[in-house]
Write a protein that holds these residues in place. Structure first.
Motif, PDB file in Angstrom:
ATOM      1  N   ASN A 122       3.319 -72.617  17.640  1.00 27.20           N
ATOM      2  CA  ASN A 122       2.493 -71.469  17.260  1.00 27.20           C
ATOM      3  C   ASN A 122       2.722 -70.351  18.258  1.00 27.20           C
ATOM      4  O   ASN A 122       2.950 -70.610  19.433  1.00 27.20           O
ATOM      5  N   VAL A 123       2.634 -69.118  17.784  1.00 26.58           N
ATOM      6  CA  VAL A 123       2.612 -67.984  18.703  1.00 26.58           C
ATOM      7  C   VAL A 123       1.290 -67.253  18.528  1.00 26.58           C
ATOM      8  O   VAL A 123       0.711 -67.227  17.433  1.00 26.58           O
ATOM      9  N   HIS A 124       0.798 -66.705  19.611  1.00 31.18           N
ATOM     10  CA  HIS A 124      -0.424 -65.908  19.607  1.00 31.18           C
ATOM     11  C   HIS A 124      -0.081 -64.586  20.275  1.00 31.18           C
ATOM     12  O   HIS A 124       0.408 -64.568  21.415  1.00 31.18           O
ATOM     13  N   ALA A 125      -0.301 -63.497  19.541  1.00 31.73           N
ATOM     14  CA  ALA A 125       0.023 -62.176  20.072  1.00 31.73           C
ATOM     15  C   ALA A 125      -1.159 -61.249  19.858  1.00 31.73           C
ATOM     16  O   ALA A 125      -1.861 -61.351  18.850  1.00 31.73           O
ATOM     17  N   THR A 126      -1.389 -60.362  20.797  1.00 33.86           N
ATOM     18  CA  THR A 126      -2.453 -59.372  20.649  1.00 33.86           C
ATOM     19  C   THR A 126      -1.906 -57.979  20.923  1.00 33.86           C
ATOM     20  O   THR A 126      -0.934 -57.807  21.668  1.00 33.86           O
ATOM     21  N   ASN A 127      -2.559 -57.037  20.281  1.00 33.55           N
ATOM     22  CA  ASN A 127      -2.239 -55.649  20.519  1.00 33.55           C
ATOM     23  C   ASN A 127      -3.529 -54.845  20.407  1.00 33.55           C
ATOM     24  O   ASN A 127      -4.250 -54.967  19.424  1.00 33.55           O
ATOM     25  N   PHE A 128      -3.829 -54.072  21.403  1.00 33.14           N
ATOM     26  CA  PHE A 128      -5.052 -53.283  21.413  1.00 33.14           C
ATOM     27  C   PHE A 128      -4.848 -51.944  20.726  1.00 33.14           C
ATOM     28  O   PHE A 128      -3.814 -51.307  20.884  1.00 33.14           O
ATOM     29  N   LEU A 129      -5.838 -51.544  19.934  1.00 30.32           N
ATOM     30  CA  LEU A 129      -5.910 -50.217  19.329  1.00 30.32           C
ATOM     31  C   LEU A 129      -4.752 -49.898  18.388  1.00 30.32           C
ATOM     32  O   LEU A 129      -4.370 -48.744  18.223  1.00 30.32           O
ATOM     33  N   ASP A 130      -4.176 -50.894  17.746  1.00 28.48           N
ATOM     34  CA  ASP A 130      -3.097 -50.658  16.791  1.00 28.48           C
ATOM     35  C   ASP A 130      -3.072 -51.812  15.807  1.00 28.48           C
ATOM     36  O   ASP A 130      -3.465 -52.925  16.141  1.00 28.48           O
ATOM     37  N   ASP A 131      -2.607 -51.580  14.583  1.00 28.33           N
ATOM     38  CA  ASP A 131      -2.473 -52.677  13.631  1.00 28.33           C
ATOM     39  C   ASP A 131      -0.990 -53.014  13.459  1.00 28.33           C
ATOM     40  O   ASP A 131      -0.118 -52.242  13.822  1.00 28.33           O
ATOM     41  N   PHE A 132      -0.728 -54.182  12.890  1.00 33.22           N
ATOM     42  CA  PHE A 132       0.652 -54.657  12.817  1.00 33.22           C
ATOM     43  C   PHE A 132       1.469 -53.939  11.761  1.00 33.22           C
ATOM     44  O   PHE A 132       2.686 -53.944  11.810  1.00 33.22           O
ATOM     45  N   ASP A 133       0.820 -53.296  10.776  1.00 30.17           N
ATOM     46  CA  ASP A 133       1.564 -52.505   9.803  1.00 30.17           C
ATOM     47  C   ASP A 133       2.272 -51.341  10.477  1.00 30.17           C
ATOM     48  O   ASP A 133       3.334 -50.925  10.045  1.00 30.17           O
ATOM     49  N   GLY A 134       1.660 -50.802  11.523  1.00 36.37           N
ATOM     50  CA  GLY A 134       2.240 -49.666  12.222  1.00 36.37           C
ATOM     51  C   GLY A 134       3.363 -50.044  13.174  1.00 36.37           C
ATOM     52  O   GLY A 134       3.962 -49.169  13.790  1.00 36.37           O
ATOM     53  N   PHE A 135       3.651 -51.320  13.314  1.00 38.66           N
ATOM     54  CA  PHE A 135       4.702 -51.741  14.220  1.00 38.66           C
ATOM     55  C   PHE A 135       6.071 -51.388  13.648  1.00 38.66           C
ATOM     56  O   PHE A 135       6.384 -51.688  12.513  1.00 38.66           O
ATOM     57  N   ASN A 136       6.880 -50.761  14.472  1.00 42.68           N
ATOM     58  CA  ASN A 136       8.247 -50.409  14.111  1.00 42.68           C
ATOM     59  C   ASN A 136       9.141 -50.800  15.272  1.00 42.68           C
ATOM     60  O   ASN A 136       8.666 -51.274  16.304  1.00 42.68           O
ATOM     61  N   VAL A 137      10.431 -50.590  15.112  1.00 47.91           N
ATOM     62  CA  VAL A 137      11.367 -50.911  16.181  1.00 47.91           C
ATOM     63  C   VAL A 137      10.947 -50.167  17.439  1.00 47.91           C
ATOM     64  O   VAL A 137      10.691 -48.967  17.414  1.00 47.91           O
ATOM     65  N   GLY A 138      10.804 -50.892  18.548  1.00 52.75           N
ATOM     66  CA  GLY A 138      10.381 -50.327  19.817  1.00 52.75           C
ATOM     67  C   GLY A 138       8.913 -50.576  20.139  1.00 52.75           C
ATOM     68  O   GLY A 138       8.507 -50.454  21.284  1.00 52.75           O
ATOM     69  N   SER A 139       8.082 -50.918  19.136  1.00 52.68           N
ATOM     70  CA  SER A 139       6.674 -51.225  19.388  1.00 52.68           C
ATOM     71  C   SER A 139       6.579 -52.481  20.237  1.00 52.68           C
ATOM     72  O   SER A 139       7.445 -53.353  20.189  1.00 52.68           O
ATOM     73  N   SER A 140       5.489 -52.594  21.033  1.00 53.66           N
ATOM     74  CA  SER A 140       5.365 -53.745  21.922  1.00 53.66           C
ATOM     75  C   SER A 140       3.997 -54.403  21.785  1.00 53.66           C
ATOM     76  O   SER A 140       3.049 -53.799  21.283  1.00 53.66           O
TER      77      SER A 140
END
Length: 199
Positions: A122-140
């Motif tokens: 399993n992987v667990h990832a978090t990102n503050f103040l952003d949703d995963f739809d907005g992730f593009n190349v270079g997002s972290s």
């Protein structure tokens, strides 16, 4: 007869269009191992060390409810959507005993939390103040951990840093192959109707 053909044609076009729009997207991620916790002996056997660059592939589908699976029993995680781990790095086991295979994403205004798994880890990832739809190349990601279990209930985990999106695919509402299929079905229906009208 013309009316039946027209109804079937419209139905086919709507069916193909809805199938083309409901497509998941895939994220390819790369990051460096920050720390290793290995009671299960799984990172030693795979040769993973601190500083190594690792890659992951995740599938995210907003049209499917997220879930977790344990001992062959799947439970829906309402209020979430589906994510799965297509390719990870640890080869242990999940979904056995007290451990679950997790496949869900929760989002709110402050934190997006992704849990993606397969039968190995399993992987667990978090990102503050952003949703995963907005992730593009270079997002972290702010944090990213892969966990698994081996030798009974002994856990192994990798904590990664500098995890970034290196590729994102199938994001178009109508992917090219589905677009060709849709166009071909429409042209075929028009040709069929035209031929019936002439005869």
């Amino acid at each position: 007869m013309k009316r039946i053909v027209a109804i079937i044609s419209v139905f086919a076009v709507v069916l193909f269009a809805s199938a083309a729009l409901a497509s998941p997207f895939y994220l390819t991620l790369t990051g460096n191992v920050k720390s290793v916790f290995d009671v299960g002996g799984l990172t030693d056997s795979s040769g993973i060390n601190v500083g190594d660059e690792l890659s992951y592939v995740l599938k995210v589908d907003r049209d499917v409810i997220g879930s977790k699976t344990r001992k062959g029993r799947t439970t829906n995680m309402f209020g979430s959507y589906y994510a799965s781990l297509i390719s990870g790095n640890l080869k242990g086991q999940t979904g056995q005993g007290i451990f679950s295979t997790k496949n869900f994403v929760y989002e709110n205004k402050l934190l997006s939390s992704l849990h993606a798994g397969n039968e190995f880890s399993n992987v667990h990832a978090t990102n503050f103040l952003d949703d995963f739809d907005g992730f593009n190349v270079g997002s972290s990601f702010d944090s990213f951990i892969e966990t698994t279990y081996g030798n009974g209930i002994k856990m192994a985990s990798l904590n990664l840093k500098n995890v970034r999106v290196t590729a994102k695919s199938n994001t178009a509402p109508t992917p090219v192959p589905a677009g060709f299929l849709l166009m071909g079905a429409g042209l075929g229906a028009v040709g069929f109707v035209r031929r019936k009208i002439r005869s």
